[in-house]
Design a protein around this motif. Structure first.
Motif, PDB file in Angstrom:
ATOM      1  N   GLY A  99     -33.393 -22.104  -1.555  1.00  0.00           N
ATOM      2  CA  GLY A  99     -33.264 -22.015  -0.189  1.00  0.00           C
ATOM      3  C   GLY A  99     -34.318 -22.360   0.696  1.00  0.00           C
ATOM      4  O   GLY A  99     -34.433 -22.309   2.050  1.00  0.00           O
ATOM      5  N   GLN A 100     -35.601 -22.234   0.225  1.00  0.00           N
ATOM      6  CA  GLN A 100     -37.014 -22.460   1.079  1.00  0.00           C
ATOM      7  C   GLN A 100     -37.241 -23.665   1.032  1.00  0.00           C
ATOM      8  O   GLN A 100     -36.750 -24.755   0.123  1.00  0.00           O
ATOM      9  CB  GLN A 100     -37.957 -21.660   0.310  1.00  0.00           C
ATOM     10  N   PRO A 101     -37.703 -24.203   2.248  1.00  0.00           N
ATOM     11  CA  PRO A 101     -38.029 -25.743   2.256  1.00  0.00           C
ATOM     12  C   PRO A 101     -38.991 -26.180   1.249  1.00  0.00           C
ATOM     13  O   PRO A 101     -39.873 -25.450   0.937  1.00  0.00           O
ATOM     14  CB  PRO A 101     -38.579 -25.949   3.702  1.00  0.00           C
ATOM     15  N   GLY A 102     -38.797 -27.417   0.729  1.00  0.00           N
ATOM     16  CA  GLY A 102     -39.969 -28.265  -0.111  1.00  0.00           C
ATOM     17  C   GLY A 102     -41.057 -28.518   0.575  1.00  0.00           C
ATOM     18  O   GLY A 102     -41.022 -28.669   1.639  1.00  0.00           O
ATOM     19  N   MET A 103     -41.843 -29.291  -0.282  1.00  0.00           N
ATOM     20  CA  MET A 103     -43.253 -29.761   0.427  1.00  0.00           C
ATOM     21  C   MET A 103     -42.887 -30.785   1.696  1.00  0.00           C
ATOM     22  O   MET A 103     -43.756 -30.522   2.611  1.00  0.00           O
ATOM     23  CB  MET A 103     -43.965 -30.291  -0.601  1.00  0.00           C
ATOM     24  N   VAL A 104     -42.073 -31.699   1.413  1.00  0.00           N
ATOM     25  CA  VAL A 104     -41.992 -32.671   2.207  1.00  0.00           C
ATOM     26  C   VAL A 104     -41.161 -32.167   3.551  1.00  0.00           C
ATOM     27  O   VAL A 104     -41.709 -32.286   4.696  1.00  0.00           O
ATOM     28  CB  VAL A 104     -40.791 -33.720   1.867  1.00  0.00           C
ATOM     29  N   ALA A 105     -40.165 -31.123   3.588  1.00  0.00           N
ATOM     30  CA  ALA A 105     -39.804 -30.375   4.547  1.00  0.00           C
ATOM     31  C   ALA A 105     -40.527 -29.551   5.269  1.00  0.00           C
ATOM     32  O   ALA A 105     -40.685 -29.578   6.757  1.00  0.00           O
ATOM     33  CB  ALA A 105     -38.621 -29.416   4.045  1.00  0.00           C
ATOM     34  N   GLU A 106     -41.467 -28.763   4.827  1.00  0.00           N
ATOM     35  CA  GLU A 106     -42.841 -28.007   5.260  1.00  0.00           C
ATOM     36  C   GLU A 106     -43.479 -29.035   6.136  1.00  0.00           C
ATOM     37  O   GLU A 106     -43.971 -28.631   7.079  1.00  0.00           O
ATOM     38  CB  GLU A 106     -43.242 -27.436   4.151  1.00  0.00           C
ATOM     39  N   TYR A 107     -43.723 -30.139   5.709  1.00  0.00           N
ATOM     40  CA  TYR A 107     -44.927 -31.097   6.400  1.00  0.00           C
ATOM     41  C   TYR A 107     -44.096 -31.675   7.401  1.00  0.00           C
ATOM     42  O   TYR A 107     -44.768 -31.483   8.503  1.00  0.00           O
ATOM     43  CB  TYR A 107     -45.051 -32.308   5.338  1.00  0.00           C
ATOM     44  N   GLN A 108     -42.668 -32.178   7.337  1.00  0.00           N
ATOM     45  CA  GLN A 108     -42.219 -32.469   8.616  1.00  0.00           C
ATOM     46  C   GLN A 108     -42.070 -31.446   9.577  1.00  0.00           C
ATOM     47  O   GLN A 108     -42.004 -31.647  10.873  1.00  0.00           O
ATOM     48  CB  GLN A 108     -40.775 -32.975   8.137  1.00  0.00           C
ATOM     49  N   ALA A 109     -41.722 -30.185   9.186  1.00  0.00           N
ATOM     50  CA  ALA A 109     -41.692 -29.104  10.186  1.00  0.00           C
ATOM     51  C   ALA A 109     -43.034 -28.862  11.035  1.00  0.00           C
ATOM     52  O   ALA A 109     -42.918 -28.737  12.169  1.00  0.00           O
ATOM     53  CB  ALA A 109     -41.242 -27.787   9.555  1.00  0.00           C
TER      54      ALA A 109
END
Length: 195
Positions: free
Chosen positions: A54-64
């Motif tokens: 349920g935690q964001p992956g690397m790509v999602a963290e980068y986009q955030a």
């Protein structure tokens, strides 16, 4: 089949010999657990587009982070350019601070003189300017400087805040028409009258 215990190995290093003891089971199980956890974590965090925990992956963290940076950039005032309408400050406190910046560590006075009459740099008290004389153009000129001509950004390379930039530009504008003694001679090929 019996396991050997405390068998002395045949090799020696600096007079030290070792036993071939088995590692404790608790240590082995912990070691195997960390290997398994590392594999599952690497697949979950680096390979899966939707992580299992349920935690964001690397790509999602980068986009955030990119989205946050874009929101922050959108909320900041835009850099002053020729098309931006800036209004010079006229209050005594702002003009005094502008004078302190002009005559201080930013070294404006070293080339334009304390009375703004010009020395190495041009006279700033007349209506003849080389790079534009609107507040927005002046802010841009102070920000970028003219390194090939010897003017560093912000005069000395020491960055000024947006407020400080407007204060020093306002101070310069307030000195228009003061006609200091022995101003620098006009260069008609480069200096044009401001409207």
């Amino acid at each position: 089949m019996s396991q050997k215990k405390d068998e002395l190995l045949s090799h020696e290093y600096d007079g030290i010999r070792e036993f071939d003891n088995a590692l404790p089971k608790w240590w082995l199980y912990g070691f195997y657990f960390t290997i398994a956890f590392g594999i599952v974590y690497a697949i979950n965090y680096h390979a899966l587009s939707t992580p299992l925990w349920g935690q964001p992956g690397m790509v999602a963290e980068y986009q955030a982070e990119v989205d946050d940076a874009n929101r922050l950039a959108a909320s900041r005032p835009k850099a002053a350019g020729p098309s931006t309408a800036l209004v010079a400050l006229t209050d005594a406190e702002s003009l005094k601070k502008g004078q302190e910046i002009y005559e201080g560590a930013n070294l404006c006075h070293a080339c334009h003189r304390k009375d703004l009459g010009g020395m190495v740099g041009p006279n700033l008290t007349d209506n003849l300017w080389i790079h534009g004389c609107s507040p927005a153009e002046m802010v841009k000129n102070v920000t970028t400087g003219f390194p090939p001509l010897g003017m560093l950004p912000y005069g000395s390379g020491q960055k000024l805040s947006d407020e400080q930039l407007l204060q020093v530009v306002s101070y310069i504008i307030s000195k228009q028409g003061t006609n200091p003694a022995n101003p620098r001679a006009v260069n008609p090929e480069r200096e044009k009258a401001c409207s």
